[in-house]
Scaffold this active site. Structure first.
Site, mmCIF file in Angstrom:
data_model
loop_
_atom_site.group_PDB
_atom_site.id
_atom_site.type_symbol
_atom_site.label_atom_id
_atom_site.label_comp_id
_atom_site.label_asym_id
_atom_site.label_seq_id
_atom_site.Cartn_x
_atom_site.Cartn_y
_atom_site.Cartn_z
ATOM 1 C CB CYS A 9 -0.871 0.154 1.137
ATOM 2 S SG CYS A 9 -0.298 0.066 2.889
ATOM 3 C CG ASN A 12 4.461 -1.945 5.270
ATOM 4 O OD1 ASN A 12 5.232 -2.229 5.964
ATOM 5 N ND2 ASN A 12 3.393 -2.573 4.880
ATOM 6 C CB CYS A 14 -3.701 1.396 6.979
ATOM 7 S SG CYS A 14 -3.704 2.925 7.932
ATOM 8 N NE ARG A 15 -4.526 1.373 1.487
ATOM 9 C CZ ARG A 15 -4.228 2.100 0.529
ATOM 10 N NH1 ARG A 15 -5.214 1.947 -0.621
ATOM 11 N NH2 ARG A 15 -3.435 2.805 0.394
ATOM 12 C CB SER A 16 0.483 -3.385 2.875
ATOM 13 O OG SER A 16 1.073 -2.443 3.243
ATOM 14 C CG ASP A 125 -4.978 5.336 2.733
ATOM 15 O OD1 ASP A 125 -5.351 4.804 3.831
ATOM 16 O OD2 ASP A 125 -4.103 5.806 2.453
#
Length: 157
Positions: A9, A12, A14-16, A125
């Site tokens: 993301c 690095n 939140c999402r990934s 995001d």
């Protein structure tokens, strides 16, 4: 490990990392933990060395996952040689990864493995939003992780 996946993301945090932790557990549930390694990174390096966003970590913990050991990293061009599959959370990061990818690198959107997601679906995001955004990310990464685990189960057995 025979197959290597990196989830990417922007920063690095939140999402990934949420996707990394969920995918690891999903692969373990499918009996693939010894055959597939998973890591994550961001296309940007401004959070490198820092922990996961507190809201992401709390969302994971609420659902039985542990993100406490995560430390943000920036994706490097030479990682392509060490990964079989690089999965972006959104189109912006997909473009950035494809720009640095060597010919033949397998770079895709993570949600492309969710059979219920429309073509080109992204993991949005959640950074500037509330808890609902993190809940949505968790639902989306679980679905994509399940789809990827099923695909890898078929391919690697």
């Amino acid at each position: 490990m025979s197959y290597r996946v990196c989830l990417v993301c922007m920063g690095n945090i939140c999402r990934s990392p949420m996707a990394e932790i969920v995918l690891r557990q999903t692969l373990d549930d499918h009996g693939l933990a010894e055959r597939v390694s998973v890591d994550s990174a961001g296309t940007g390096g401004w959070h490198a060395g820092g922990p996961m966003d507190d809201r992401a970590a709390r969302m994971l913990a609420r659902h039985g996952y542990d993100g406490s050991s995560h430390r943000a990293r920036q994706f490097a061009r030479d990682w392509f040689g060490e990964r079989d599959l690089v999965l972006a959370m959104d189109e912006e990061n997909l473009r950035a990864l494809r720009h640095m990818a060597p010919p033949g690198a397998d770079v895709r959107l993570f949600r492309s493995f969710d059979p219920e997601a429309p073509e080109g679906a992204e993991v949005p995001d959640p950074y500037y939003g509330g808890v609902q955004g993190f809940e949505q990310v968790l639902v989306q990464v679980r679905a994509a992780a399940e789809g990827l685990a099923k695909k890898l189960s078929d391919e690697l057995r």
